[in-house]
Design a protein around this motif. Structure first.
Motif, mmCIF file in Angstrom:
data_model
loop_
_atom_site.group_PDB
_atom_site.id
_atom_site.type_symbol
_atom_site.label_atom_id
_atom_site.label_comp_id
_atom_site.label_asym_id
_atom_site.label_seq_id
_atom_site.Cartn_x
_atom_site.Cartn_y
_atom_site.Cartn_z
ATOM 1 N N GLY A 62 -7.451 14.972 -3.006
ATOM 2 C CA GLY A 62 -7.079 14.302 -1.764
ATOM 3 C C GLY A 62 -6.231 13.068 -2.047
ATOM 4 N N MET A 63 -4.942 13.170 -1.771
ATOM 5 C CA MET A 63 -4.029 12.078 -2.114
ATOM 6 C C MET A 63 -4.289 10.826 -1.276
ATOM 7 N N ASP A 64 -4.714 11.013 -0.035
ATOM 8 C CA ASP A 64 -4.989 9.851 0.818
ATOM 9 C C ASP A 64 -6.167 9.055 0.269
ATOM 10 N N ARG A 65 -7.219 9.757 -0.121
ATOM 11 C CA ARG A 65 -8.404 9.057 -0.633
ATOM 12 C C ARG A 65 -8.133 8.426 -1.994
ATOM 13 N N VAL A 104 0.837 -1.205 0.000
ATOM 14 C CA VAL A 104 0.000 0.000 0.000
ATOM 15 C C VAL A 104 0.868 1.249 0.000
ATOM 16 N N PHE A 105 1.900 1.261 0.844
ATOM 17 C CA PHE A 105 2.706 2.472 0.952
ATOM 18 C C PHE A 105 3.694 2.610 -0.199
ATOM 19 N N LEU A 106 4.119 1.503 -0.772
ATOM 20 C CA LEU A 106 4.912 1.597 -1.997
ATOM 21 C C LEU A 106 4.044 2.135 -3.138
ATOM 22 N N THR A 107 2.782 1.698 -3.175
ATOM 23 C CA THR A 107 1.855 2.205 -4.197
ATOM 24 C C THR A 107 1.584 3.680 -3.987
ATOM 25 N N ARG A 108 1.440 4.081 -2.744
ATOM 26 C CA ARG A 108 1.230 5.510 -2.456
ATOM 27 C C ARG A 108 2.387 6.341 -3.015
ATOM 28 N N ALA A 109 3.605 5.873 -2.797
ATOM 29 C CA ALA A 109 4.761 6.594 -3.328
ATOM 30 C C ALA A 109 4.706 6.653 -4.856
ATOM 31 N N ILE A 153 1.969 6.624 -6.684
ATOM 32 C CA ILE A 153 0.908 7.576 -7.039
ATOM 33 C C ILE A 153 1.459 8.999 -7.036
ATOM 34 N N VAL A 154 2.223 9.354 -5.992
ATOM 35 C CA VAL A 154 2.802 10.698 -5.917
ATOM 36 C C VAL A 154 3.752 10.926 -7.089
ATOM 37 N N GLN A 155 4.572 9.923 -7.415
ATOM 38 C CA GLN A 155 5.505 10.053 -8.543
ATOM 39 C C GLN A 155 4.751 10.285 -9.847
ATOM 40 N N GLU A 156 3.687 9.506 -10.065
ATOM 41 C CA GLU A 156 2.936 9.629 -11.313
ATOM 42 C C GLU A 156 2.201 10.962 -11.390
ATOM 43 N N MET A 157 1.691 11.436 -10.255
ATOM 44 C CA MET A 157 1.047 12.750 -10.238
ATOM 45 C C MET A 157 2.051 13.830 -10.639
ATOM 46 N N ARG A 158 3.235 13.780 -10.050
ATOM 47 C CA ARG A 158 4.261 14.767 -10.391
ATOM 48 C C ARG A 158 4.614 14.688 -11.882
ATOM 49 N N LEU A 177 -3.511 7.585 -14.396
ATOM 50 C CA LEU A 177 -3.000 7.224 -13.073
ATOM 51 C C LEU A 177 -3.372 5.788 -12.719
ATOM 52 N N ALA A 178 -4.635 5.424 -12.915
ATOM 53 C CA ALA A 178 -5.072 4.061 -12.602
ATOM 54 C C ALA A 178 -4.298 3.040 -13.428
ATOM 55 N N GLU A 179 -4.108 3.335 -14.709
ATOM 56 C CA GLU A 179 -3.411 2.381 -15.574
ATOM 57 C C GLU A 179 -1.944 2.259 -15.185
ATOM 58 N N LYS A 180 -1.293 3.380 -14.899
ATOM 59 C CA LYS A 180 0.119 3.348 -14.522
ATOM 60 C C LYS A 180 0.344 2.614 -13.206
ATOM 61 N N VAL A 181 -0.564 2.828 -12.253
ATOM 62 C CA VAL A 181 -0.364 2.290 -10.904
ATOM 63 C C VAL A 181 -0.865 0.858 -10.771
ATOM 64 N N THR A 182 -1.997 0.540 -11.405
ATOM 65 C CA THR A 182 -2.596 -0.788 -11.226
ATOM 66 C C THR A 182 -2.536 -1.645 -12.477
ATOM 67 N N GLY A 183 -2.192 -1.040 -13.608
ATOM 68 C CA GLY A 183 -2.155 -1.799 -14.853
ATOM 69 C C GLY A 183 -3.447 -1.780 -15.638
#
Length: 523
Positions: A480-483, A173-178, A180-185, A291-297
């Motif tokens: 909201g990045m947490d949500r 979860v926390f690796l995915t969170r990181a 998500i932040v990278q992909e947003m940037r 974002l969804a595709e990059k993070v989850t495929g």
């Protein structure tokens, strides 16, 4: 909550002293490793024993001991690092007496480094034949008895270090969170946005309707507010000529705690000059699908029992959403035209509450003397919000509940504002920015006059002055990045995606027994 008794700590501390007596540094400064356990497992998982023997691979690897077996003059252990584990094999006649004695003094949880070569055991398990053993640190407190799959929620949140060791899902979860932040940037950097940092301590609370945390600066002898939103500072930067700007940082709101709320949370907030709210809706459709595709495929993401499709967004006005999700049992749904009429939202609330009173459903209540726009917002929150599982834009918010948004030219009762919902949660809020300084000042003063814990206490005169220098037509949004992390990791509590969520102080009797003997106290 269960904790190890004091004698466990003392036994391990005694072993630490025995390791010291053997001549080992008990807290060495470094270990030069060549691979992690995860890298070795990934690279050599399919390599057959014969190939490992023919092309001997020398390695230096470090990790935490997570299993341990001593069998006379030999022993096995698994060390874990970077989320994976690898087996190590030690023999007395290879290590020598001193190093083998060190191995005998190890416990689960200790950190060690090993040097040797890769091989496969008779059971075909990839392993390191240890030729050199280095002690790195002693786990004076043992891991929880059932640390493989630690389920105690209290321990998981208070002692996140144990949760990360024990639960691979939490780690992911926390690796995915990181990620998500990278992909947003990457998304915003690629579109010419500039990342900035704005103050977290504000002399005037503003930028959103929320109860702030208050602190005091001693030297200046002034009260300051932990920021509830960076909005007003970011728009000052747009005035200053940074046409595309964003920030990822913490906001603080002195409000309730729930599965969707934490007093400090992470927002991505961005502003784009010469754009409006419809431009941002188009941008969001691109952002969330990518974002969804990059993070989850995939653009389709599982969230509980639902499959959320971020390639498809529903679009409804707030009034249309109330009509669509009005309970059939409560009678005829109010139409958007009825909700737009003076007194229409209040009448709809009264009809809804009559039905709620008969059925035991939650009634819609408000503080003070709310206007039609506030009643509309309360109707939406109670009736529609929980039904917005699939990604959706809800747009055209009442002006009374949107003090920073630009009004629609054809209907000043509404603003060019939207919110994004998914999984029954609001995850973003965006709008065409109000850039008329006189109108902005009027709305600020109206908020102050209405009062309440969430209202600003004074006019932000410098922000009005900034608008007087000319804010170009612009649109802005907070995400909201947490949500977002909750949705993309199938997590159903915000505490599961915040490394160290705010908790009540731990009860004294619940604390781990750790003696004060480090400093030599006797009594």
């Amino acid at each position: 909550m269960q904790f190890e008794p004091l004698d466990q700590f003392q036994q391990r501390q005694k072993k630490l002293e025995e390791i010291r007596a053997l001549g080992y540094a008990v807290y060495p400064h470094e270990f030069r490793w060549t691979e992690t356990p995860a890298a070795l497992v990934e690279a050599f998982a399919e390599t057959p024993a014969a190939e490992l023997e023919a092309h001997r691979r020398e390695v230096r690897v470090a990790g935490r001991i997570v299993s341990y077996r001593l069998m006379g003059k030999a022993g096995f252990a698994h060390i874990q690092g970077a989320g994976k584990r690898i087996q190590v094999y030690v023999k007395l006649d290879v290590l020598g007496e001193r190093a083998f004695k060190l191995f005998q003094l190890l416990d689960l949880g200790d950190n060690v480094g090993v040097a040797g070569h890769l091989f496969r055991t008779k059971t075909n398990e990839l392993s390191v034949w240890v030729e050199e053993l280095t002690f790195l640190s002693k786990a004076l407190l043992p891991l929880p008895e059932k640390w493989h799959g630690l389920t105690d929620i209290e321990i998981r949140y208070r002692q996140r270090y144990l949760d990360l060791l024990a639960n691979e899902k939490s780690r992911q979860v926390f690796l995915t969170r990181a990620r998500i932040v990278q992909e947003m940037r990457r998304f915003f950097d690629g579109r010419g946005y500039v990342e900035v940092e704005t103050p977290m301590m504000h002399p005037i609370a503003g930028g959103a309707a929320a109860r702030p945390f208050i602190t005091h600066h001693n030297t200046m002898d002034i009260d300051l507010y932990l920021r509830i939103a960076p909005e007003l500072y970011l728009k000052r930067l747009v005035v200053g000529g940074i046409d595309r700007v964003y920030e990822i940082n913490r906001n603080f709101r002195n409000e309730g705690i729930s599965t969707q709320h934490n007093p400090e949370f992470t927002m991505l907030e961005f502003y784009e000059a010469y754009s409006n709210y419809r431009d941002l809706m188009e941008l969001n459709e691109q952002l969330f699908a990518l974002l969804a595709e990059k993070v989850t495929g995939s653009t389709t993401v599982r969230y509980g029992e639902h499959q959320l499709d971020f390639a498809k967004f529903q679009k409804l006005t707030m009034r249309e959403a109330i009509e669509k999700y009005w309970p059939a049992e409560a009678g005829a749904a109010p139409t958007p035209a009825e909700l737009a009429a003076p007194g229409g939202p209040r009448a709809a609330v009264e009809r809804y509450n009559q039905w709620a009173g008969r059925t035991g459903a939650a009634r819609i209540t408000a503080k003070g003397q709310p206007c039609d726009g506030e009643w509309t917002g309360l109707l939406f929150e109670e009736i529609a919000e929980k039904h917005l599982i699939q990604p959706a834009f809800i747009y055209d918010f009442p002006t009374e509940i949107s003090p920073l948004s630009k009004q629609k030219p054809e209907d000043p009762a509404l603003t060019e504002r939207f919110e994004i919902f998914a999984g029954g949660m609001e995850i973003a809020n965006g709008f065409s920015e109000l850039n008329d300084p006189a109108e902005q000042e009027r709305r600020f003063l109206e908020q102050i006059a209405q009062g309440g814990e969430e209202a600003p206490k004074q006019l932000d005169a410098d922000y009005i002055r900034a608008l007087c220098h000319g804010l170009p037509p612009a649109a802005g949004e907070g995400i909201g990045m947490d949500r977002v992390t909750m949705l993309l990791t199938d997590s159903h509590s915000i505490r599961d995606v915040i490394l160290f969520p705010l908790l009540r102080p731990e009860a004294p009797e619940a604390k781990t027994e750790t003696p004060g003997a480090f400093a030599g106290e006797k009594d």
